[in-house]
Design an enzyme around this catalytic site. Structure first.
Site, PDB file in Angstrom:
ATOM      1  N   CYS A 115       4.486  -0.422  -4.398  1.00 17.21           N
ATOM      2  CA  CYS A 115       3.445  -0.779  -3.457  1.00 17.21           C
ATOM      3  C   CYS A 115       2.184  -1.202  -4.216  1.00 17.21           C
ATOM      4  CB  CYS A 115       3.152   0.585  -2.466  1.00 17.21           C
ATOM      5  SG  CYS A 115       1.719   0.169  -1.359  1.00 17.21           S
ATOM      6  N   CYS A 118      -1.395   0.108  -2.554  1.00 18.12           N
ATOM      7  CA  CYS A 118      -1.759   1.362  -2.259  1.00 18.12           C
ATOM      8  C   CYS A 118      -0.756   2.400  -2.985  1.00 18.12           C
ATOM      9  CB  CYS A 118      -2.445   2.124  -1.252  1.00 18.12           C
ATOM     10  SG  CYS A 118      -1.295   2.068   0.306  1.00 18.12           S
ATOM     11  N   SER A 119      -0.014   3.018  -2.214  1.00 18.82           N
ATOM     12  CA  SER A 119       1.235   3.576  -2.613  1.00 18.82           C
ATOM     13  C   SER A 119       2.208   4.131  -1.629  1.00 18.82           C
ATOM     14  CB  SER A 119       0.621   5.177  -3.244  1.00 18.82           C
ATOM     15  OG  SER A 119      -0.316   5.806  -2.345  1.00 18.82           O
ATOM     16  N   CYS A 120       2.422   3.250  -0.492  1.00 27.51           N
ATOM     17  CA  CYS A 120       3.415   3.566   0.477  1.00 27.51           C
ATOM     18  C   CYS A 120       4.598   3.843  -0.112  1.00 27.51           C
ATOM     19  CB  CYS A 120       3.579   2.222   1.282  1.00 27.51           C
ATOM     20  SG  CYS A 120       1.925   1.858   1.982  1.00 27.51           S
TER      21      CYS A 120
END
Lengths: 211, 114
Positions: A115, A118-120
């Protein structure tokens, strides 16, 4: 001349030994207690999330889905065609996963997920994301030089293997279906699931049959 | 193979997802607010992404601690943008918690005074 103030010493001592949480911990408590008080969020939902995602799921659900795909061709076809619909039957559809796309590794294609924003991450299948997945270094480099990053994870791929990098979003999450290891023909789905690592479902690991 | 042979990314493979409970609390609170429809998953993702970028541009180290700090900053910011709370309320409530912690005898549950 140094001054000696007994009260000051007592205060410092008391402060050092108090259980005052860290600044971020206090900020979270402040935000959470305000929102709960106003009825904007249910504290039970927060606790349930922590129990479920931080402690219970781990990558076990994803491994179960992968093992099912290896042993059930009809399920695999459904999973690759419409991941969201395919995993519905497992009742894993947490609100944290959004739309799911399963991508299959083959002899000629290797998939890896990131991602960049962000950090999906597909929390409901893989639990919490690893620390490196959240690192800026991974988010930037896996797009620019996936082959080098994969090699650092011990995934050495021949030049003939095409690497596909998938960028997750809040609405779209990816699950890599790793290749089934050689020498696992006699294993049932439960034994196969035990071989599937979290990283293999992100794309930063290749699976081996356990000796 | 020694730890020195590992790349920085691979060396982080065994890190726990959360180093401190508040980190889990932030992510859980964000997820619960999305589930309640207070803001969308896309809004949370955009807010978190913006905060991570800001931290990186400010020269913060590329660590999990920085990540969760960004998550907390993002959640506070988004909660204020969505008018769920405001800076004054947050500051006052934080001070109230500090007060409660400092005045609760050791071993007793910490509660806010009503």
């Amino acid at each position: 001349m140094t001054s000696y103030d007994p009260q000051k010493i007592i205060d410092i001592h008391a402060h050092l030994h108090s259980d005052l949480p860290s600044d971020p911990a206090l900020r979270v408590k402040a935000l959470e207690s305000l929102l709960v008080e106003q009825g904007l969020v249910d504290p039970a939902a927060i606790d349930a999330w922590i129990d479920l995602y931080a402690e219970e799921i781990g990558p076990k659900r994803g491994a179960h889905v992968v093992a099912r795909a290896w042993t059930d061709p009809a399920f695999k076809a459904k999973l690759l065609a419409d991941g969201t619909a395919a995993i519905r039957e497992f009742d894993y559809q947490g609100h944290a996963t959004g739309h799911l796309i399963a991508v299959e590794n083959t002899d000629t294609v290797h998939n890896v997920v990131v991602c960049t924003l962000c950090s999906c991450y597909p929390f409901s299948l893989l639990g919490m994301s690893p620390g490196w997945y959240k690192a800026a270094e991974y988010r930037a480099r896996v797009v620019r030089e996936p082959r080098a990053v994969l090699k650092e994870f011990g995934v050495a791929l021949g030049e003939e293997v095409e690497i596909r990098v998938w960028d997750s979003t809040s609405e779209l999450r990816y699950l890599v279906v790793p290749q089934r290891p050689e020498g696992t023909d006699g294993l049932d789905a439960a034994a196969l699931a035990a071989l599937v690592t979290r990283n293999s479902m992100i794309g930063t690991d290749l699976l081996k049959a356990r000796a | 193979m020694s730890a020195d042979d590992l790349s920085p990314l691979k060396a982080r493979d065994g890190e726990p997802a959360f180093a401190e409970p508040w980190q889990a609390q932030v992510i859980a609170l964000a997820a619960a607010l999305v589930a309640e429809g207070r803001f969308s998953a896309a809004q949370w993702s955009a807010a978190l992404g913006a905060e991570i970028r800001r931290a990186s541009q400010a020269g913060a180290p590329d660590t999990t601690a920085t990540y969760y700090q960004s998550a907390l900053d993002a959640l506070e910011r988004l909660a204020q943008e969505q008018a769920l709370t405001d800076a004054t309320a947050l500051a006052m409530r934080k001070a109230a918690w500090v007060e409660a912690y400092e005045h609760t005898p050791h071993g007793q549950p910490v509660e806010l005074k009503r």
